[in-house]
Design a protein around this motif. Structure first.
Motif, PDB file in Angstrom:
ATOM      1  N   ASP A  27       0.967  -1.021   0.103  1.00  0.00           N
ATOM      2  CA  ASP A  27      -0.051  -0.524  -0.289  1.00  0.00           C
ATOM      3  C   ASP A  27       0.981   1.512   0.267  1.00  0.00           C
ATOM      4  O   ASP A  27       0.905   1.825  -0.649  1.00  0.00           O
ATOM      5  N   GLN A  30       2.020   1.763  -3.611  1.00  0.00           N
ATOM      6  CA  GLN A  30       1.411   1.927  -4.207  1.00  0.00           C
ATOM      7  C   GLN A  30       1.332   3.540  -4.190  1.00  0.00           C
ATOM      8  O   GLN A  30       1.063   3.904  -5.187  1.00  0.00           O
ATOM      9  N   ARG A  31       1.348   3.760  -3.193  1.00  0.00           N
ATOM     10  CA  ARG A  31       0.732   5.788  -2.447  1.00  0.00           C
ATOM     11  C   ARG A  31       1.945   6.331  -2.937  1.00  0.00           C
ATOM     12  O   ARG A  31       1.728   7.279  -3.372  1.00  0.00           O
ATOM     13  N   ASN A  34       1.517   6.577  -6.575  1.00  0.00           N
ATOM     14  CA  ASN A  34       1.156   7.793  -7.485  1.00  0.00           C
ATOM     15  C   ASN A  34       1.045   8.969  -7.372  1.00  0.00           C
ATOM     16  O   ASN A  34       1.143   9.644  -8.114  1.00  0.00           O
ATOM     17  N   ARG A  35       1.606   9.148  -6.295  1.00  0.00           N
ATOM     18  CA  ARG A  35       2.739  10.597  -6.393  1.00  0.00           C
ATOM     19  C   ARG A  35       3.111  11.227  -7.139  1.00  0.00           C
ATOM     20  O   ARG A  35       3.433  12.693  -7.624  1.00  0.00           O
TER      21      ARG A  35
END
Length: 176
Positions: A27, A30-31, A34-35
């Motif tokens: 997680d 993934q964050r 994405n950022r």
């Protein structure tokens, strides 16, 4: 020493895809990915502007396809009935007289021309100090058609427009 964003993205994606990566670690990766995507997109597209309908057609669609979509939008705007219990809205295309005709052409693989014809004289022009000028209703119609045409275009400092758009009234170019 900063890491190349492509290398960083591939490392984060490998961490996300690895079967032994824990759920919380996946997680977090993934964050971070994405950022990183958001930051790259915001710096690359800062000076670009895309019309609201730009994504309706594929990126490599020809101008004839764009012209067909503009024809469809104009037809839909004329035939779409208003909400029976909704607020009254002002729609220059729907409120235009039924005699008006629109012709949308893709020319020279770089230009889209919308020609408005059949404009009633009493509706489309005003007599101002001996000069015939466009009425506010015709000006609003021309502006709305220009907005529809430009909604399929893109602009920016680092890209050229997808096409050049013109709106003509009775053979005279009004907006380009």
């Amino acid at each position: 020493m900063p890491i190349d964003p492509a290398v960083r993205m591939s490392r984060l994606q490998a961490l996300i895809d690895h079967p032994r990566t824990g759920i919380s670690e996946r997680d977090v990766a993934q964050r971070m990915l994405n950022r990183l995507f958001r930051s790259l997109r915001s710096t690359a597209d800062r000076s670009r502007q895309y019309g609201s309908n730009h994504g309706r057609l594929g990126r490599h669609a020809g101008l004839e396809d764009v012209a067909e979509m503009i024809r469809y939008d104009l037809l839909l705007a004329r035939t779409d009935p208003a909400e029976p219990h909704g607020l009254a809205t002002i729609d220059p295309v729907a409120d235009a007289p039924a005699d008006i005709r629109y012709e949308v052409e893709a020319r020279h693989d770089c230009e889209i021309v919308v020609t408005i014809s059949g404009v009633p004289t009493a509706w489309g022009w005003q007599h101002d100090d001996g000069i015939d000028v466009h009425s506010p209703a015709l000006s609003a119609l021309v502006d709305e058609i220009a907005v529809i045409v430009n909604s399929y275009n893109h602009f920016g400092d680092d890209i050229t427009p997808r096409f050049f758009g013109r709106v003509r009234v009775e053979g005279q170019t009004v907006v380009w």
